[in-house]
Design a protein around this motif. Sequence first.
Motif: not given
Lengths: 292, 232
Positions: A10-11, A15, A17-18, A21, B27, B31, B38, B225
């Motif tokens: 999932s991480l 990642f 996805f980013m 993007a 969006w 982002k 992250l 999760l």
Amino acid sequence: MKLNKIFTVSLLAVFLFMMSACSNSTNGTNEKNQAKPDETNTAEVKDLILTTTTSTQDSGLLDVLIPMFEEEQKNTNVKTIAVGTGQALEMGVKGEADVLLVHAPDAEEEIVNSGDAINRKRVMYNDYIIVGPSADPAGIKGMEVKAAFKQLFDKDAVFISRGDDSGTHKKELGIWKSIEITPADNKGYAETGQGMGNTLQIAAEKQGYVLTDRATYLAQKDNVDLDILVEGDDDLLNIYHVMQVNHEKHDKVNSEGAEAFVQFMIADKTQKVIEEFGKEDFGESLFVPYTE
Amino acid sequence: MDLLIEGMREAIEMLISGDPEIFEITWLTLKVSLSAILISTLIGIPIGVILGLTAFRGRRLLLVLVNIGMGLPPVVAGLWITMLLWRSGPLGSLSLLYSPFAIVMAQVLVSLPIVIGLTCSAFQQIDKNMLIQIKSLGATRFQTVSLLLRETRIAIMAAIMAGFGRVIAEVGAAMMVGGNIRGETRILTTSIVMEVSKGNFDVALALSFILMSLAFIITFFLTILQQRNKKQ
């Protein structure tokens, strides 16, 4: 082990996805960068930082003018930073901005004299008005502006000030000074430290008087229960100037774009748009063209 | 009450009518906040693990700093980053101010301490006997950490969620370093501030519903999760 996998997968998914993007967005800029040279033969799109007052943004004028300017100057990307005039001018003095659109003539002359700003041009005006509760407890309706201020002070009326060193705040302080009154002595005097729109809303809640520019008031009219009480005085003219930051003093300034923007603001075509702006929504123009 | 219903209707209308500007803003918000969390996760968890498992000089001072950082006011973070990125500042030549990158920087600054701090406290709670047991079974250092990460999964997901909450709610720093530039750095929180100052309360309310839905969806998945296979 299974849990660990789920976690890692999932991480990774996030990642990826980013990454996609990010690459999307870089593709976007590349396209932009590539599309432009074809038309102008210049490789680079340069940023132009415009600091301006909240009134030009909140009234929606810049949403009309900036796309027009970018259409004309394909290799310029305008970054509009809407702040109070005090901060806008200060950013010019520090060389953090390229071009300024502001409305505090005295303070503007100072930074022109100090050599931080050049090519200062008159663009447009609207006017300041005093608005207040329709009941008008201090009885200032129809008075001259200085007399009205004096009356508000004498009656200790609730007066809501911007208090944020903006053009409107500077104007208000100038009026108090001209009648030799220190308004902060009054209990009814309050400073919000916020933009014009918020200050009007606070004034409406507190049923207080406030000095405002006409454009912001008209845009807010439906939200705030305040009436125009004083208007039309020569002292209440609100004049906007555009000027570029001196590239000889601040070497990182985009002087080409800044000069183009100054020219754009005083061009006939732009002035026409300014004149028409707001007529449809408010029944009257929010700003009046006023070049030299 | 009318305004609330009006705002909700407006939010739905905005989404159905497919107003491209709303999608762009949403969006970008997604982002920016996901990048920020992250980065905070990738940097924060290793640091948290080290702080939680090892003992070295100055560790306690570091922990104090991390704990202060958890309450770092976003406007302070914003101010610092603005001065760093100014043309006259140390990183001025990169011209990063008023870009989404600057917003990510500010958001990392406010969320990183949360991820580090909560990860660290999760690792400090691990039973010492378990550590000894793992070591006696001959696990390598990598195996030990991955085993412990699984063991503390719930707390670590909580750390990420807390960090994400900070990031998506953040407005002060995003306003300062982003400048709320239309089509470039306008995110949901800064547009809400702007619409309120314009007096468009219905639009502001509609945007707030979109923001909350976004936060809900992401936190929902993170919670799933986190709670997965809990019965096993």
